[in-house]
Design a protein around this motif. Structure first.
Motif, PDB file in Angstrom:
ATOM      1  N   LYS A   1       9.518  -1.298  -1.312  1.00  0.00           N
ATOM      2  CA  LYS A   1       8.439  -1.607  -0.366  1.00  0.00           C
ATOM      3  C   LYS A   1       8.228  -0.554   0.717  1.00  0.00           C
ATOM      4  N   PRO A   2       9.269  -0.079   1.422  1.00  0.00           N
ATOM      5  CA  PRO A   2       9.013   0.910   2.478  1.00  0.00           C
ATOM      6  C   PRO A   2       8.513   2.246   1.952  1.00  0.00           C
ATOM      7  N   ARG A   3       8.873   2.589   0.733  1.00  0.00           N
ATOM      8  CA  ARG A   3       8.502   3.893   0.190  1.00  0.00           C
ATOM      9  C   ARG A   3       7.163   3.874  -0.540  1.00  0.00           C
ATOM     10  N   PHE A   4       6.864   2.766  -1.187  1.00  0.00           N
ATOM     11  CA  PHE A   4       5.646   2.693  -2.003  1.00  0.00           C
ATOM     12  C   PHE A   4       4.954   1.355  -1.737  1.00  0.00           C
ATOM     13  N   LEU A   5       4.379   1.198  -0.564  1.00  0.00           N
ATOM     14  CA  LEU A   5       3.820  -0.088  -0.164  1.00  0.00           C
ATOM     15  C   LEU A   5       2.677  -0.520  -1.067  1.00  0.00           C
ATOM     16  N   ALA A   6       1.761   0.393  -1.390  1.00  0.00           N
ATOM     17  CA  ALA A   6       0.618   0.025  -2.241  1.00  0.00           C
ATOM     18  C   ALA A   6       1.090  -0.404  -3.630  1.00  0.00           C
ATOM     19  N   PHE A   7       2.072   0.310  -4.185  1.00  0.00           N
ATOM     20  CA  PHE A   7       2.650  -0.054  -5.482  1.00  0.00           C
ATOM     21  C   PHE A   7       3.303  -1.433  -5.401  1.00  0.00           C
ATOM     22  N   TRP A   8       4.088  -1.651  -4.350  1.00  0.00           N
ATOM     23  CA  TRP A   8       4.774  -2.935  -4.154  1.00  0.00           C
ATOM     24  C   TRP A   8       3.762  -4.058  -3.983  1.00  0.00           C
ATOM     25  N   ALA A   9       2.727  -3.817  -3.192  1.00  0.00           N
ATOM     26  CA  ALA A   9       1.726  -4.847  -2.933  1.00  0.00           C
ATOM     27  C   ALA A   9       1.009  -5.260  -4.217  1.00  0.00           C
ATOM     28  N   ARG A  10       0.792  -4.321  -5.103  1.00  0.00           N
ATOM     29  CA  ARG A  10       0.060  -4.642  -6.323  1.00  0.00           C
ATOM     30  C   ARG A  10       0.928  -5.366  -7.345  1.00  0.00           C
ATOM     31  N   TYR A  11       2.187  -4.972  -7.481  1.00  0.00           N
ATOM     32  CA  TYR A  11       2.965  -5.434  -8.621  1.00  0.00           C
ATOM     33  C   TYR A  11       4.102  -6.405  -8.306  1.00  0.00           C
ATOM     34  N   ASN A  12       4.589  -6.478  -7.085  1.00  0.00           N
ATOM     35  CA  ASN A  12       5.806  -7.249  -6.807  1.00  0.00           C
ATOM     36  C   ASN A  12       5.650  -8.726  -7.164  1.00  0.00           C
ATOM     37  N   TYR A  13       4.630  -9.374  -6.629  1.00  0.00           N
ATOM     38  CA  TYR A  13       4.469 -10.809  -6.848  1.00  0.00           C
ATOM     39  C   TYR A  13       4.025 -11.112  -8.277  1.00  0.00           C
ATOM     40  N   VAL A  14       3.274 -10.194  -8.873  1.00  0.00           N
ATOM     41  CA  VAL A  14       2.866 -10.378 -10.267  1.00  0.00           C
ATOM     42  C   VAL A  14       4.087 -10.313 -11.184  1.00  0.00           C
ATOM     43  N   LEU A  15       5.036  -9.440 -10.851  1.00  0.00           N
ATOM     44  CA  LEU A  15       6.250  -9.326 -11.662  1.00  0.00           C
ATOM     45  C   LEU A  15       7.016 -10.640 -11.679  1.00  0.00           C
TER      46      LEU A  15
ATOM     47  N   ILE B   1       3.928   6.764  10.112  1.00  0.00           N
ATOM     48  CA  ILE B   1       3.983   7.466  11.387  1.00  0.00           C
ATOM     49  C   ILE B   1       3.423   6.584  12.497  1.00  0.00           C
ATOM     50  N   LEU B   2       2.397   5.821  12.161  1.00  0.00           N
ATOM     51  CA  LEU B   2       1.814   4.905  13.138  1.00  0.00           C
ATOM     52  C   LEU B   2       2.730   3.722  13.433  1.00  0.00           C
ATOM     53  N   GLY B   3       3.682   3.462  12.553  1.00  0.00           N
ATOM     54  CA  GLY B   3       4.529   2.294  12.729  1.00  0.00           C
ATOM     55  C   GLY B   3       3.850   1.020  12.280  1.00  0.00           C
ATOM     56  N   ILE B   4       2.967   1.134  11.281  1.00  0.00           N
ATOM     57  CA  ILE B   4       2.196  -0.016  10.805  1.00  0.00           C
ATOM     58  C   ILE B   4       2.479  -0.225   9.322  1.00  0.00           C
ATOM     59  N   GLU B   5       2.698  -1.478   8.937  1.00  0.00           N
ATOM     60  CA  GLU B   5       2.834  -1.818   7.521  1.00  0.00           C
ATOM     61  C   GLU B   5       1.443  -2.062   6.964  1.00  0.00           C
ATOM     62  N   ALA B   6       0.874  -1.057   6.335  1.00  0.00           N
ATOM     63  CA  ALA B   6      -0.486  -1.187   5.803  1.00  0.00           C
ATOM     64  C   ALA B   6      -0.679  -0.191   4.676  1.00  0.00           C
ATOM     65  N   THR B   7      -1.444  -0.596   3.682  1.00  0.00           N
ATOM     66  CA  THR B   7      -1.811   0.314   2.605  1.00  0.00           C
ATOM     67  C   THR B   7      -2.954   1.198   3.069  1.00  0.00           C
ATOM     68  N   ALA B   8      -3.299   2.181   2.238  1.00  0.00           N
ATOM     69  CA  ALA B   8      -4.369   3.098   2.603  1.00  0.00           C
ATOM     70  C   ALA B   8      -5.693   2.368   2.790  1.00  0.00           C
ATOM     71  N   ALA B   9      -5.983   1.421   1.887  1.00  0.00           N
ATOM     72  CA  ALA B   9      -7.247   0.695   1.993  1.00  0.00           C
ATOM     73  C   ALA B   9      -7.301  -0.145   3.270  1.00  0.00           C
ATOM     74  N   GLU B  10      -6.182  -0.794   3.611  1.00  0.00           N
ATOM     75  CA  GLU B  10      -6.143  -1.594   4.838  1.00  0.00           C
ATOM     76  C   GLU B  10      -6.286  -0.723   6.069  1.00  0.00           C
ATOM     77  N   LEU B  11      -5.630   0.426   6.051  1.00  0.00           N
ATOM     78  CA  LEU B  11      -5.706   1.334   7.191  1.00  0.00           C
ATOM     79  C   LEU B  11      -7.121   1.884   7.351  1.00  0.00           C
ATOM     80  N   ALA B  12      -7.745   2.214   6.230  1.00  0.00           N
ATOM     81  CA  ALA B  12      -9.110   2.732   6.291  1.00  0.00           C
ATOM     82  C   ALA B  12     -10.071   1.692   6.848  1.00  0.00           C
ATOM     83  N   ASP B  13      -9.925   0.463   6.387  1.00  0.00           N
ATOM     84  CA  ASP B  13     -10.799  -0.612   6.868  1.00  0.00           C
ATOM     85  C   ASP B  13     -10.592  -0.857   8.366  1.00  0.00           C
TER      86      ASP B  13
END
Length: 881
Positions: A805-819, A58-70
């Protein structure tokens, strides 16, 4: 601009998000309509990851929950004036950066260009709040969500990096990996160990040394150290990986040595002398460690994050980070696997799966199933064939390495993959047009191969046109044939010419301002490093876009420029000695000329690599220029090519390592010494093997033991004579039959101007995503490759970047590059096991599933037109220009 909504601030506060008084809280009704829960956002305890991710959207920001909280915790210190200043600098840097989110750029334009934002703050509270969060993310971490996904924004200055464990494991693995890669580089197919394998194996060895080594401290030369300074950490692990990356790149001098020494080539006995071999190897390897490629950051002020380095960082994070908290993902499930567990499971799965298409059922690796319908149908094989055809087939392959031979899926940004695919398709249409009109006599040859042919449709025998020194013999040439290229290879040369000019014009058009700022900054650093005595205290400028990684690296001493200068001078001296001290009959000027070529193209190549993840090689331009400077001399062209092409290629690998060190906060001086030592180890380990390999029975022939048929060396020899002895003037000169291919140079020069004007005139996400160099680079992916090597990577990247990525950013951030790392490592280990366990003992499995891909016209490369009855096509022998 689309409406942006945010969670309301604490109701107890009377201040708006921008810090002014009396502005009402933000639009709860509209948030409810959007399906977002209304309430005070708890920045310290993210309870519902899904709600937090929805909030970021809604904010228009690409950020996970932890990044947004910080970011929300730090937003109170961000004033509106500073936010605007940061956003102005961000826009200057990223307006043409396809990796930077376009919707964020739209918001920045709205903030800076709409006067109503400043005059009516109460109407734009959501936009201001979103931009402040973005400013905090940019300066407190990185402007790229991909980097934030795998890089820690903190540093522990007390964490050691260049320890005894680092030296022991790094040197051991560097020597072993360089030995293996050089030993099997001449095998068909080659076997190689990647740095991903070293990264995986280094971890258990490091943990073992952590448990068994004594913790006692020692003093040496006034310095106190311990063999076991505590926990085996991510800095040690990354430094070991970086050493292996450098050491595992086999030296290009091996090609020159083999081509000179073997009797079927030039048969020059002095090339077997160890002194000749080591001087040329050391010269080429160390010249590649140029300071011009510094990557912390390599070009200050130029947007880049080296996407191909992120998988290595993700794997490092997987071994050392605690990330077991659950994240929402596909199929309406929550995933709590750590990165490390996910890596091991995926790696094991790929290790097992590779045995099926790689050994048991090879038809799954090369599923040219359409050609099985009519194996001898030339037209069917030319269009759908996976070996010598265009591979236009919806079922491309079921084997990872085959399907990703021309792409780096998952880690390469989607815009880059799609631009490459567009250029690839355009080049495919050109191949069909050239082939079916019989332009350049291509109808007498297979449609898509990188081999060179004579006028009888046979492989071009370069030994029939040169003397024993590799120089052109015109009498022999007139009796034999002109060289001819297949349609796929012709199109590749056209686009090679285009990509070099496209790089230059793209760099000037899109990055001229940033490069000017970067050049001034680097020149100040060079002058500062050469000064002696105390430096005057100068107040540093407030760099509004310095991310946290750059600021943290300022705590470490920089490597003086004169260190790199000395390395360059010594390497040049050794390289010149390798040419001058032996009877090469080559001017030593080819060494500095080759280095000069690399320096000219280094910045454009580095920029393209940093933004798109694709490395444009200088092999063709090095051959073209080198053969023009020293015409008719194959060996001189080889030296020019080595110092021009491989210097740039190795320098980019060096640059990637520096970026890894930058992101993992490793002392730059530690990085310097680790890379120098790894280079030295690799040079001696590989050179020590040259004469051993030259002693193999029938080496580099079809009768070679252990399949040491040297496909790379044969290609190198053909290219050296084709370009060096025969020469570009005969191919592309006024009377050359490929002179029209030079149109590629102006085409490449103009293409960036077209996309640049479109970007300025047409404001759309599609137009902004156009990248002219990525398009031309994609056109190079034919011959011997085809659509079956390209399409799987496009599909996988699309699923990852558009669906996941657009639907599950935190999931993508954790696993995409490791895959990606897991698949690459699984294939590499499995291929090595298959080779030593089955292929060396010659344990073969012969059945229909392993033989059918290698039968019929797709395997043989059938031709559309038969050679005329006179026995040749093209000009008659004796009349060649």
């Amino acid at each position: 601009m689309p409406t942006i909504q945010v969670y309301e601030v604490d109701p107890a506060s009377e201040k708006s998000p921008d810090g002014t008084e009396g502005v009402p809280n933000v639009l709860n009704d509209e948030k409810k309509k959007a399906g977002v829960k209304v309430g005070v956002y708890d920045a310290k305890a993210v309870v519902d990851e899904e709600i937090a991710e929805q909030q970021a959207k809604i904010l228009g920001i690409e950020a996970t929950a932890a990044e947004l909280a910080d970011a929300e915790e730090k937003i109170s210190s961000m004033s509106l004036d500073r936010c605007k200043a940061i956003m102005a600098e961000i826009r200057r840097m990223h307006q043409y950066d396809q990796n930077f989110p376009s919707h964020t750029l739209d918001n920045i334009n709205e903030l800076l260009d709409n006067p109503d934002v400043t005059s009516n703050l109460e109407n734009h509270g959501a936009l201001i709040y979103a931009m402040k969060l973005e400013a905090v993310l940019v300066t407190g971490n990185s402007p790229y969500a991909e980097v934030r996904a795998v890089v820690d924004s903190t540093d522990d200055l007390s964490m050691p990096s260049l320890t005894f464990r680092t030296w022991f494991i790094g040197c051991l693995f560097s020597a072993i990996g360089a030995f293996i890669n050089e030993l099997f580089a001449n095998r068909n197919p080659p076997i190689s160990v990647s740095s991903d394998v070293a990264q995986v194996l280094a971890y258990p060895l490091g943990k073992f040394m952590e448990r068994v080594l004594p913790r006692r401290q020692f003093t040496l030369f006034g310095r106190t150290f311990s063999l076991n300074p505590g926990r085996f950490n991510q800095k040690e692990h990354m430094l070991i990986t970086m050493m292996c990356t450098i050491a595992f790149s086999t030296p290009y001098s091996g090609y020159i040595v083999f081509v000179q020494a073997l009797p079927q080539y030039f048969n020059q006995r002095y090339a077997r002398q160890f002194g000749y071999q080591i001087t040329n190897t050391l010269g080429a390897q160390f010249i590649a460690r140029l300071r011009s490629c510094r990557s912390e950051p390599p070009l200050p002020g130029v947007p880049q994050f080296l996407p191909t380095s992120l998988s290595t960082l993700a794997l490092n994070t997987a071994f050392h980070a605690d990330d077991h908290h659950p994240v929402p993902g596909p199929f309406k499930r929550v995933y709590a696997w750590t990165r490390l567990r996910f890596f091991y499971v995926m790696m094991a799965g790929m290790f097992i799966w590779f045995w099926i298409p790689g050994y048991l059922f090879e038809a799954l690796m090369v599923p040219n199933w359409m050609t099985w319908i009519a194996p001898q149908n030339q037209a069917l094989a030319a269009i759908t064939g996976h070996r010598t055809g265009l591979g236009i087939d919806p079922i491309s392959t079921f084997e990872w390495s085959w399907g990703t031979a021309t792409t780096t899926p998952l880690v390469t940004p989607l815009f880059s993959i799609l631009n490459q695919f567009f250029g690839f398709c355009v080049a495919g249409i050109m191949i069909l047009g050239i082939y079916y009109t019989n332009s350049y006599n291509t109808g007498y040859l297979p449609i898509n191969t990188n081999r060179t042919y004579d006028n009888r449709g046979k492989g071009f025998n370069v030994s029939r046109i040169v003397d024993k020194y590799g120089k052109m013999d015109n009498a022999k040439f007139q009796q034999y044939s002109e060289p001819w290229l297949a349609a796929g290879n012709i199109v590749i040369y056209f686009w090679f010419f285009a990509v070099y000019t496209a790089m230059v014009s793209y760099t000037i058009l899109y990055h001229r301002h940033e490069l000017a700022v970067s050049s001034r900054s680097m020149w100040r650093q060079i002058k500062k490093s050469f000064r002696r005595g105390p430096q005057p205290d100068v107040e540093e400028e407030d760099d509004l876009t310095e991310d946290i990684h750059w600021r943290l690296m300022k705590h470490y001493p920089e490597v003086p420029e004169w260190w790199y200068f000395i390395v360059l001078i010594v390497a040049l001296g050794i390289g010149i000695a390798g040419v001058e001290a032996y009877p090469t009959q080559v001017t030593p000027a080819v060494v500095p000329y080759g280095v000069l070529l690399a320096l000219i193209f280094m910045i454009p190549i580095g920029l393209i690599y940093a933004v798109t993840g694709q490395q444009v090689t200088l092999n063709v331009i090095a051959e073209f220029v080198g053969a023009s400077i020293v015409p008719g001399d194959a060996l001189a062209m080889n030296y020019f090519k080595m110092y021009g092409y491989i210097t740039a290629a190795h320098a980019l690998a060096f640059s990637k390592d520096l970026k890894l060190a930058h992101y993992t906060k490793i002392n730059p001086r530690h990085t310097f010494w680790a890379q120098m030592v790894a280079t030295l180890i690799s040079a001696f380990a590989c050179t020590a093997l040259f004469n051993f390999l030259l002693g193999f029975k029938n080496i580099c022939t079809n009768d070679a033991t252990f399949n040491m048929t040297c496909p790379g060396t044969n290609t190198f020899f053909t290219a050296s004579v084709f370009w060096g002895s025969y020469g570009p003037l005969k191919l592309f000169g006024p009377e050359g039959h490929y002179k029209t291919l030079l149109i590629g140079f102006p085409v490449g020069l103009v293409l960036p101007f077209i996309t640049f004007v479109l970007t300025r005139k047409v404001k759309s996400k599609f137009v902004r995503s156009l990248h002219p160099v990525a398009m031309t680079y994609g056109a190079l992916s034919w011959a011997p490759y085809n659509m079956s090597h390209q399409l799987p990577g496009v599909i996988m990247t699309y699923i990852s970047w558009v669906i996941i990525k657009p639907r599950f950013l935190a999931f993508w951030a954790r696993y995409n590059y490791v895959l990606y790392s897991a698949f690459v490592t699984g294939v590499a280990i499995s291929a090595i096991v298959v080779f030593f366990a089955l292929q060396v003992p010659e344990v073969s499995l012969t059945w229909w599933g392993n033989t059918v891909p290698y039968t019929g016209c797709d395997h043989k490369g059938c031709v559309r037109m038969n050679v005329p009855e006179i026995g040749y096509f093209g000009p008659a022998p004796g009349t060649f220009k």
